[in-house]
Enzyme design. Structure first.
Site, PDB file in Angstrom:
ATOM      1  N   HIS A  19       0.858  -1.191   0.000  1.00  0.00           N
ATOM      2  CA  HIS A  19       0.000   0.000   0.000  1.00  0.00           C
ATOM      3  C   HIS A  19       0.890   1.235   0.000  1.00  0.00           C
ATOM      4  CE1 HIS A  19      -2.872   3.012   0.948  1.00  0.00           C
ATOM      5  NE2 HIS A  19      -2.627   3.060   2.233  1.00  0.00           N
ATOM      6  N   GLU A  51       5.065   0.364 -23.078  1.00  0.00           N
ATOM      7  CA  GLU A  51       5.761  -0.912 -22.870  1.00  0.00           C
ATOM      8  C   GLU A  51       5.630  -1.427 -21.430  1.00  0.00           C
ATOM      9  OE1 GLU A  51       7.059  -2.843 -25.069  1.00  0.00           O
ATOM     10  OE2 GLU A  51       8.322  -4.215 -23.927  1.00  0.00           O
TER      11      GLU A  51
END
EC number: 4.2.1.109
Lengths: 264, 264, 264, 264
Positions: free
Chosen positions: A131, A158
């Site tokens: 988190h 990408e």
């Protein structure tokens, strides 16, 4: 590693000192979860992900869940600061908010992130959940808020390949795929996010991350390697998205696929 | 730790060498204030908070105040560079600007920040005060200057929870609360800021920080942990605020509270 | 430290191996110039000041000048890479470009910055000169170019106090003072900058820095401490100036002095 | 170092464990390619070049090519993770995609970057090739895309001197020269980029780098030092270019050369 039986019969209170299972967080192995969480969090602090005791990380090793306490300076954490709980024991508890800790650090309070990490472990079989309060994540949710949007969408970059195809699927996203990350609204109390995080997991079964408006992001993966790779890739994409916004570049584009001409 | 009696009868001059109480800054404990100030300042240097000898930090341990000297490179500081003074002895002094040093480093001058740090210790009982020249803080004061404003206000950001509710109050601010940090105008001499800092403390009794226009910020807390957490959280919010400004996003918003539906 | 006589009679070629005065760069003292230049440059690399072998630093210790070679990776430099020359011997040379090296590293070429560093040492009595390619410095010169300006001017920012009042003057600039840094145009060959740098020193006798358009900045000081403090302060101000420009905030402002009311 | 004969007769499968040539990646020398690739990649990770397992680096030592595996966390790589192959053996293979590995790490897959690194080694005789996902590189390709451009062009910036004049040419670019970097379109599979990279090398015979749209950049050099210097210089120029764009400053300019007046 065989987990010992819960020492305190289901109550949320820390176990008594002489029965606190301190051995669960004592290891010379740098890859042991109780050592890895502190070293990961120290690295995340340098990235601005866990500033001011915000954010954190949790690792699951089979039934055992290792988790940092509330309000600790993340770059200074020690293995002795780590909580340990049994995942199976939580499921058996009738009261969702009464958690069984196998091992508790003496001076801390459990993290409010705990039920959110548990959701990733129980609903997605994740081995690690991270988190962050990364300001790139927060800025993305603010930009989306102005568009009344609850989804971050980006394609033709990408780094999108850093994400898996989804829960119980093999392989990774492709360059031309659209990465979609749901946004949930923040709640006054972090534990109250749990049901909305779980809802987002149900609605987006293949996502490995959920953005929390004006707060940050939760990212998970089958193991520490995958969770970290996905979290780094996502933070990269959030930063890129904010910079694209500043330059007036759209996040979603039509790009004609480039096909190799050579026949090898 | 029992403080020795002042060695130089109230004069601001450093004590003579053989009576300089060097033992006050000599400890093997990395948590000793004379070791902690250098290690904190080295960390703050990497954050851009104490560039070019600017900024600094002071720690109070009961009656003893530890403080870095003026003009030292903050990432290179050593425990032997630290001044020590008795807080009680300052209060008894008739002349506010004549300070009693229990221990003085031989080659330095006292920091001009000293009376500002002392204000946090005497008026707020703080255990640590940090002063940064963070360019995020300076930019926030410049943006506010254009709005003729002397208050930084932000709400509905999770990191706001990193702040305490205020002097002698328990608990922390909530997500929906508005964090308010007063801004005082800079003075030609840093010591002259003291009365304006104290005025701001009187007018905003619950604030843990005061911004100084075109200069930086002072942040304090009950102890080192809380001062550092609040300083990191504030710098995070200042950076976010500048980036929000660049993206045309407002610092104050109306956000409908999200209420949990589940009854556990 | 007594400098040995020049070993090669005024020629620019490195001394022969057995007469190369390697002892001039061999010391256990981390404060020795031959050790300090590598450690400073490694730090500067992390700040983005000496990316891609650009930039550098030189230290003068009485008559001896220590200087990094051309084209070396600045974060990997070793004391054995350092050139040493005698300042007095340069002045006596008829040909400015034929420099006498007391000690030369075997595999390198002298830095093209050498005559610029020497200008700071001979014309200003500096003890250290730092050259950075900081992109903040380059961006400031580009912004000024659009205004047809050859002066960077900023006032009413606390960090301005990081600068001395000028050559052979005591004390530092004040908060309300205007810091003025001249900008010279870049030349195709770095050595050719020397005359323009010297001209700028003559025209701005109190400056401690000269910006080079589309190139970077030279900053000096009476000693390493002062040169580094001024270089850090300047880079801070350049970054602030670019960010102020992006936010539409002016670099020069009218600020009413704030006067203390209290009579202590 | 004499390379041993290929141990597995041209097949792409890893050699059997007892014939895996592990000695090729075992050395105490920090400059050995198997040690240098991990230390370089750890440094590149701090620069944001190889976030989320993206990017990488390869070193050629005569006929031996050392290369990192696919999907590894670049700041945590070890010498035992390195693949080794013989350049000559690849050329002899009829099938371009069936590569002969002298040494393979047990648990990894070969990098999709392999044929792109090999192109730099075979077509340009490079000693090192670096691939980054730097977001500055990606942003530059996005800005150019809006201009329908397949070339990054910048001139009159000192850092341009960090680049060599071109393949088999001596000397470096000058300050007034225009650095030109071709952009190729990204393909769904990284290996398929190879033919387009080779085409760009043919069309721009003197370039040391090729940008890949929405992906990153490949940069090479005659040796590690030159590849790294060119990669750092290019990333510096990409960052500068994005910031110039944000400030409305053009990348190509007319600058009157400044000629020295003094005749030494």
């Amino acid at each position: 590693m065989t987990p010992p039986p819960p020492s305190n019969g289901g109550a949320a209170q820390p176990a008594s000192d002489d029965n606190n299972n301190d051995h669960l967080v004592q290891s010379e192995d740098p890859e042991h979860p109780a050592n890895l969480i502190p070293s990961l969090c120290a690295k995340f602090w340098t990235l601005g992900w866990v500033t001011g005791t915000g954010g954190g990380a949790s690792i699951r090793d089979d039934d055992l869940v290792y988790i940092a306490p509330s309000g600790v300076q993340k770059e200074l954490m020690k293995s002795s600061d780590i909580y340990v709980l049994s995942l199976a024991a939580q499921a058996k508890s009738l009261d969702r908010r009464s958690r069984v800790y196998l091992r508790s650090p003496p001076q801390y309070k459990p993290s409010q992130c705990t039920p959110l990490f548990l959701a990733a472990f129980t609903k997605r079989g994740a081995g690690c959940c991270i988190h962050t309060h990364s300001h790139w994540a927060v800025l993305v949710t603010l930009i989306l808020e102005q568009q009344n949007s609850r989804e971050f969408r980006i394609n033709n970059i990408e780094q999108i390949k850093g994400f898996g195809n989804g829960f119980q699927k093999s392989g990774n996203l492709g360059y031309h795929d659209t990465l979609v990350i749901p946004v949930i609204e923040n709640t006054a109390h972090e534990e109250d996010l749990t049901e909305f995080l779980e809802e987002a997991m149900d609605k987006y079964p293949d996502t490995y991350a959920v953005l929390v408006r004006r707060h940050g992001v939760y990212v998970w993966g089958d193991n520490v390697h995958k969770a970290k790779t996905q979290c780094e890739s996502l933070d990269y994409l959030f930063q890129l998205a904010v910079e694209m916004k500043q330059l007036g570049l759209p996040w979603i584009s039509e790009v004609e696929p480039t096909v190799p001409r050579r026949q090898d």
